[in-house]
Design an enzyme around this catalytic site. Sequence first.
Site: not given
Length: 204
Positions: A58, A74-76, A111
């Site tokens: 991303k 970010a990625d959750t 992340g």
Amino acid sequence: MKFKIAKPVILASASPRRKEILSLLDFPITVIPSLVSEDIDVPTDDFAAYARELASMKTSAVAKEHDNHIVIGADTIVVHEGKLYSKPNSKEQAKTFLQELSGKTHTVITGVGIFEGGILRVFSVETAVTFRELDDVLIDAYVDSGDSMDKAGGYGIQTAGALLVEKIDGDYYNVMGLPLAKLTEHLRRLALIALKDGDPYIAY
């Protein structure tokens, strides 16, 4: 606290929660959502690596067009007993998620990618979240509110989803979607942000 920035900052995410969190540092933010597909293989033994890979994708997608900026992506994800709980695709799936997480402890992993000066750095943060024993009436009411549908694991701790939570062990903002303290630490160490009063841009 107010921070100054070395370069303009882009948040590579459409999440209003991440924008809200990053805005706490009180510097200008431009939001340019990343449109990359999240369709990559999910590992069975290293979910943190999976979260970091998504964050990397991303961040890189937006950074390609804005290499003179600081780009943050970010990625959750939510993980429990070796299973990944993504954003539910239906109310029925959201209810199933919450029933499976009821009374148990799961892990929220975010992340985060930071791109600047042609270099991408990625890290991840984990927080343990323990749910209360949830009855079906509460689960149904929460899911019917619509709050489940755009959130990993089917809940948001910053909204009425807080009623589902018994306790957390770790960073609250990480559960919301962006571990602010660790991100700020990285940005300061990289001399990309600094406190406005007496905090020089010096990497350390």
